[in-house]
Structures are given as C-alpha cells and as structure tokens.
Design a protein around this motif. Structure first.
Motif, PDB file in Angstrom:
ATOM      1  N   ALA A 131       0.816  -1.218   0.000  1.00  0.00           N
ATOM      2  CA  ALA A 131       0.000   0.000   0.000  1.00  0.00           C
ATOM      3  C   ALA A 131       0.847   1.265   0.000  1.00  0.00           C
ATOM      4  N   VAL A 132       1.853   1.330   0.861  1.00  0.00           N
ATOM      5  CA  VAL A 132       2.667   2.549   0.964  1.00  0.00           C
ATOM      6  C   VAL A 132       3.382   2.842  -0.355  1.00  0.00           C
ATOM      7  N   PHE A 133       3.949   1.795  -0.963  1.00  0.00           N
ATOM      8  CA  PHE A 133       4.662   1.988  -2.233  1.00  0.00           C
ATOM      9  C   PHE A 133       3.698   2.436  -3.331  1.00  0.00           C
ATOM     10  N   ALA A 134       2.524   1.791  -3.393  1.00  0.00           N
ATOM     11  CA  ALA A 134       1.557   2.141  -4.438  1.00  0.00           C
ATOM     12  C   ALA A 134       1.089   3.584  -4.296  1.00  0.00           C
ATOM     13  N   ILE A 135       0.819   4.014  -3.068  1.00  0.00           N
ATOM     14  CA  ILE A 135       0.386   5.395  -2.846  1.00  0.00           C
ATOM     15  C   ILE A 135       1.506   6.376  -3.204  1.00  0.00           C
ATOM     16  N   TYR A 136       2.737   6.021  -2.824  1.00  0.00           N
ATOM     17  CA  TYR A 136       3.884   6.876  -3.164  1.00  0.00           C
ATOM     18  C   TYR A 136       4.029   7.006  -4.678  1.00  0.00           C
ATOM     19  N   GLU A 137       3.957   5.887  -5.395  1.00  0.00           N
ATOM     20  CA  GLU A 137       4.102   5.921  -6.856  1.00  0.00           C
ATOM     21  C   GLU A 137       2.988   6.739  -7.500  1.00  0.00           C
ATOM     22  N   GLY A 138       1.771   6.602  -6.947  1.00  0.00           N
ATOM     23  CA  GLY A 138       0.658   7.356  -7.505  1.00  0.00           C
ATOM     24  C   GLY A 138       0.851   8.864  -7.346  1.00  0.00           C
ATOM     25  N   ILE A 139       1.245   9.277  -6.146  1.00  0.00           N
ATOM     26  CA  ILE A 139       1.458  10.710  -5.897  1.00  0.00           C
ATOM     27  C   ILE A 139       2.618  11.236  -6.740  1.00  0.00           C
ATOM     28  N   ARG A 140       3.705  10.462  -6.837  1.00  0.00           N
ATOM     29  CA  ARG A 140       4.878  10.876  -7.620  1.00  0.00           C
ATOM     30  C   ARG A 140       4.517  11.071  -9.087  1.00  0.00           C
ATOM     31  N   THR A 141       3.679  10.163  -9.602  1.00  0.00           N
ATOM     32  CA  THR A 141       3.293  10.254 -11.013  1.00  0.00           C
ATOM     33  C   THR A 141       2.365  11.443 -11.265  1.00  0.00           C
ATOM     34  N   ILE A 142       1.448  11.703 -10.331  1.00  0.00           N
ATOM     35  CA  ILE A 142       0.473  12.791 -10.514  1.00  0.00           C
ATOM     36  C   ILE A 142       1.141  14.162 -10.420  1.00  0.00           C
ATOM     37  N   VAL A 143       2.021  14.334  -9.455  1.00  0.00           N
ATOM     38  CA  VAL A 143       2.618  15.663  -9.234  1.00  0.00           C
ATOM     39  C   VAL A 143       3.943  15.836  -9.966  1.00  0.00           C
ATOM     40  N   GLY A 144       4.500  14.743 -10.487  1.00  0.00           N
ATOM     41  CA  GLY A 144       5.792  14.828 -11.149  1.00  0.00           C
ATOM     42  C   GLY A 144       5.678  15.247 -12.599  1.00  0.00           C
ATOM     43  N   GLU A 145       6.806  15.198 -13.296  1.00  0.00           N
ATOM     44  CA  GLU A 145       6.818  15.547 -14.711  1.00  0.00           C
ATOM     45  C   GLU A 145       6.129  14.472 -15.532  1.00  0.00           C
ATOM     46  N   GLU A 146       5.500  14.896 -16.624  1.00  0.00           N
ATOM     47  CA  GLU A 146       4.794  13.978 -17.508  1.00  0.00           C
ATOM     48  C   GLU A 146       5.803  13.012 -18.135  1.00  0.00           C
ATOM     49  N   ALA A 147       5.524  11.710 -18.023  1.00  0.00           N
ATOM     50  CA  ALA A 147       6.423  10.694 -18.573  1.00  0.00           C
ATOM     51  C   ALA A 147       5.766  10.022 -19.768  1.00  0.00           C
ATOM     52  N   GLU A 148       6.563   9.712 -20.767  1.00  0.00           N
ATOM     53  CA  GLU A 148       6.034   9.049 -21.965  1.00  0.00           C
ATOM     54  C   GLU A 148       5.805   7.574 -21.681  1.00  0.00           C
ATOM     55  N   GLN A 149       4.712   7.067 -22.185  1.00  0.00           N
ATOM     56  CA  GLN A 149       4.371   5.651 -21.993  1.00  0.00           C
ATOM     57  C   GLN A 149       4.962   4.842 -23.136  1.00  0.00           C
ATOM     58  N   THR A 150       5.664   3.770 -22.817  1.00  0.00           N
ATOM     59  CA  THR A 150       6.299   2.934 -23.838  1.00  0.00           C
ATOM     60  C   THR A 150       5.914   1.472 -23.627  1.00  0.00           C
ATOM     61  N   ALA A 151       6.072   0.682 -24.714  1.00  0.00           N
ATOM     62  CA  ALA A 151       5.835  -0.773 -24.676  1.00  0.00           C
ATOM     63  C   ALA A 151       4.508  -1.107 -24.003  1.00  0.00           C
ATOM     64  N   VAL A 152       3.452  -0.436 -24.436  1.00  0.00           N
ATOM     65  CA  VAL A 152       2.146  -0.617 -23.812  1.00  0.00           C
ATOM     66  C   VAL A 152       1.642  -2.043 -23.988  1.00  0.00           C
ATOM     67  N   LEU A 153       1.945  -2.642 -25.146  1.00  0.00           N
ATOM     68  CA  LEU A 153       1.486  -4.006 -25.413  1.00  0.00           C
ATOM     69  C   LEU A 153       2.002  -4.977 -24.350  1.00  0.00           C
ATOM     70  N   VAL A 154       3.234  -4.755 -23.878  1.00  0.00           N
ATOM     71  CA  VAL A 154       3.809  -5.616 -22.837  1.00  0.00           C
ATOM     72  C   VAL A 154       2.955  -5.549 -21.570  1.00  0.00           C
ATOM     73  N   ALA A 155       2.516  -4.350 -21.220  1.00  0.00           N
ATOM     74  CA  ALA A 155       1.685  -4.185 -20.021  1.00  0.00           C
ATOM     75  C   ALA A 155       0.378  -4.955 -20.154  1.00  0.00           C
ATOM     76  N   TYR A 156      -0.257  -4.859 -21.326  1.00  0.00           N
ATOM     77  CA  TYR A 156      -1.525  -5.556 -21.522  1.00  0.00           C
ATOM     78  C   TYR A 156      -1.355  -7.071 -21.436  1.00  0.00           C
ATOM     79  N   VAL A 157      -0.290  -7.576 -22.039  1.00  0.00           N
ATOM     80  CA  VAL A 157      -0.043  -9.026 -22.020  1.00  0.00           C
ATOM     81  C   VAL A 157       0.214  -9.514 -20.595  1.00  0.00           C
ATOM     82  N   VAL A 158       1.033  -8.766 -19.862  1.00  0.00           N
ATOM     83  CA  VAL A 158       1.342  -9.139 -18.480  1.00  0.00           C
ATOM     84  C   VAL A 158       0.092  -9.087 -17.605  1.00  0.00           C
ATOM     85  N   LEU A 159      -0.725  -8.065 -17.804  1.00  0.00           N
ATOM     86  CA  LEU A 159      -1.948  -7.956 -17.022  1.00  0.00           C
ATOM     87  C   LEU A 159      -2.896  -9.123 -17.311  1.00  0.00           C
ATOM     88  N   ALA A 160      -2.975  -9.520 -18.575  1.00  0.00           N
ATOM     89  CA  ALA A 160      -3.844 -10.645 -18.938  1.00  0.00           C
ATOM     90  C   ALA A 160      -3.345 -11.954 -18.321  1.00  0.00           C
TER      91      ALA A 160
END
Length: 335
Positions: free
Chosen positions: A99-128
């Motif tokens: 929980a602590v790590f997930a909340i930290y990552e969420g806040i860091r991503t929301i308030v941090g600099e915009e990051a480009e998303q790469t290799a999206v297909l890999v994420a979908y396959v892993v999630l499936a």
C-alpha cells in the motif's frame, strides 16, 4: 476422527497458500519487468502488490507450520495462536510493502513531470497473464471457503466474518484485491494511452494503494481480536450452555467462558451450581464424566475447566451480569 479432520483442513489450507505463493511470485516478476519497460506507475504498484502478497504467503506458511506444534511445559495451551500472530504480521506486510509503495508511486506520477508511456502491449499481455494466474489462486481459495462454509452451515460471507482460520481468509482477500487491482491497472494504462495523460496511471496506483490499505485493515482487525482472546462461535457457546444446563447434576450454569486458543481449538471454563445432594466423590466423578462427554460431542474443545460455584453468590452474579447482561440466562436455575 477430529485429528484426521483437522489434518485434512490443515493440508487444504497449506495447498491454498502454496498455490497463491506460486502465482504471486511469478506474477510479481512479470509485473516488475512490465513496469520497468513501460514506466507505468500502476504496473509498478501492482508489482509491489504481488511482492507483498508473496511475502504474506511465506508468513502464512510459517504460521501453519509453527501453530501445529504440540503443547509443552512452556506453552501448556499449545501454539495455536501463532497462526493469528503471523497472519497479523502478514497484514502489516501488505500495508508496508504494497500500500505505501503504491500510494507513493501514484502521488509521484500525478505531481511529477509527464512521462512518456512505452511498450504498452507488454503491459496488456502481463496484465492478462496475471489475471489468469490470480484467477487460479482465487478459485482455490473460493473452493475451500465454500466447502468450509457449507460444513459449518453458514453462507460464505458469514463464514468469513466468523472464521478463526486466518490463512484462508487472508488468501481470499488478497486474491480478490489482486483481481480488482489488475482491473485498476488495466484502466490506468489504457486511459494513459488514450489521453496521453499520466494522471490516470497515477490515479490507478493511488486506488490500488487505498485498496491494499483496506485489506490490511480488515485482516489486521480480525487477527487482533483473535490474539486478544475472542469468544468461540456463538452457536457453540449456546450449545455448550444448553448441554450443561440440561444435565440432572447441574442446577444452574452460573458462568461460561470460552476463548479461541487456535484454529478449531477452544478453551472452555464453566462455573456450575451442582446439585447440593452430590457428595465430594460424586462431584469428582460427575466432572470427569462431563469432561469426557463434552470432548466427544464438541471436538473443538481443547481444554475444559469445570468449577463448582453457588449461583446465589452476589459477587459472582454481578461479574456475570456486567459481562453478558440479563439476556443470556446465565446464573438462573435450570427449569
């Protein structure tokens, strides 16, 4: 027969935990690789989620092994509560590692600099793949949950509320949270891809953290109650009260104390007002007979203490009434 049944249930609990351990370990590696390749906060949060679940299963295996040790001089009531202790540590692990790590990552991503998303297909396959593996583990947990709920003549939800077996409950809640977390991660990755905004990815990570916090709280509260010393199932308490009150040698059940010593292990202390016509030898034989009969009828009773007391004693009656109130009928003469 009771020992064989306990062994069967312990073996099934071990199988449920092992299935969850194998699934979460494999899933955790896949999620970590996908998170590093895509830069997705939701995927990294899910990797932390799986790492927490894997550590939890290791703790639950420790609980199953250590709680099965026989009673000895240092622990005359046995080691059954070790299962509750390690399950409590597992709940803390879910919060700290996931929980602590997930909340930290969420806040860091929301308030941090915009990051480009790469290799999206890999994420979908892993999630499936992760959803399939988590589903296998969840199915095993549900199968055991339903079987034990049916044996206790309870609905699955009622069984979860009353159970004194934290291993099955922990795996079920973990896997349920994992399946929901995967859907949140899928939504976060998908919305990030569609909108180009990392806000949704960070929000998904935050929601996963909140989800894990809720699971950790529920499991922690359950095991805290068991460690403190929770009363046995109310149905068992009522059955014991009725059984003792119906015996011809007993005029009244003055007080009835029960406590969970471990999974399917109950301590009973009954204060009884016996028939005054019984002599000392008769009273001793009666207590031995009651002990043997109760153990045969109620296999979960691990320790039984029977104490003769007069129901007219005002101090004893006040103590009973302060604990249970008038509604229990304790301390009243048997009809």
């Amino acid at each position: 027969m009771a020992e064989a049944e306990a062994g069967r249930e312990g073996g099934e609990s071990t199988l449920t935990v092992l299935v969850a351990l194998g699934a979460n370990a494999a899933i955790g590696v896949l999620k970590l690789i996908a998170g590093l390749l895509t830069g997705s906060a939701a995927m990294l949060a899910e990797a932390a989620h799986s790492a927490a679940d894997t550590a939890t299963e290791g703790l639950l295996l420790t609980a199953l092994r250590r709680s099965s040790r026989a009673a000895d001089r240092r622990h005359p009531f046995g080691y059954g509560k070790e299962r509750f202790f390690w399950a409590l540590i597992a709940a803390v692990s879910i919060f700290v590692s996931g929980a602590v790590f997930a909340i930290y990552e969420g806040i860091r991503t929301i308030v941090g600099e915009e990051a480009e998303q790469t290799a999206v297909l890999v994420a979908y396959v892993v999630l499936a793949i992760s959803f399939v593996l988590e589903g296998i583990s969840w199915t095993q947990a549900v199968r055991q949950l339903r079987r034990e709920a049916a044996a206790d003549e309870l609905s699955p939800m009622e069984w979860l509320r009353r159970t004194d077996d934290p291993t099955v409950k922990t795996v079920f809640f973990e896997d349920s949270a994992a399946l929901i977390g995967l859907l949140l991660a899928f939504a976060g990755v998908g919305l990030h891809q569609l909108t180009g905004s990392a806000l949704y990815d960070g929000l998904a990570s935050l929601l996963i953290g909140v989800l894990l916090t809720g699971v950790a709280y529920v499991l922690g509260r359950t095991n805290k109650g068991l460690l403190i010393g929770r009363q046995a199932d109310p149905r068992l308490v009522r059955a014991l009260r009725d059984d003792l009150g119906a015996r011809p040698e007993v005029d009244a059940v003055v007080d009835l104390l029960t406590m969970m010593l471990g999974t399917d292990q109950v301590l009973l202390c009954a204060r009884l007002d016996f028939d005054d016509a019984l002599g000392a030898a008769d009273l001793e034989r009666t207590c031995v007979a009651i002990d043997a009969d109760l153990r045969e009828r109620f296999p979960d009773l691990a320790e039984i203490f029977l104490e003769p007391v007069p129901r007219s004693d005002p101090t004893m009656r006040e103590r009973v009434l302060s604990r249970y109130g008038e509604s229990t009928g304790l301390g009243r003469p048997t009809p």
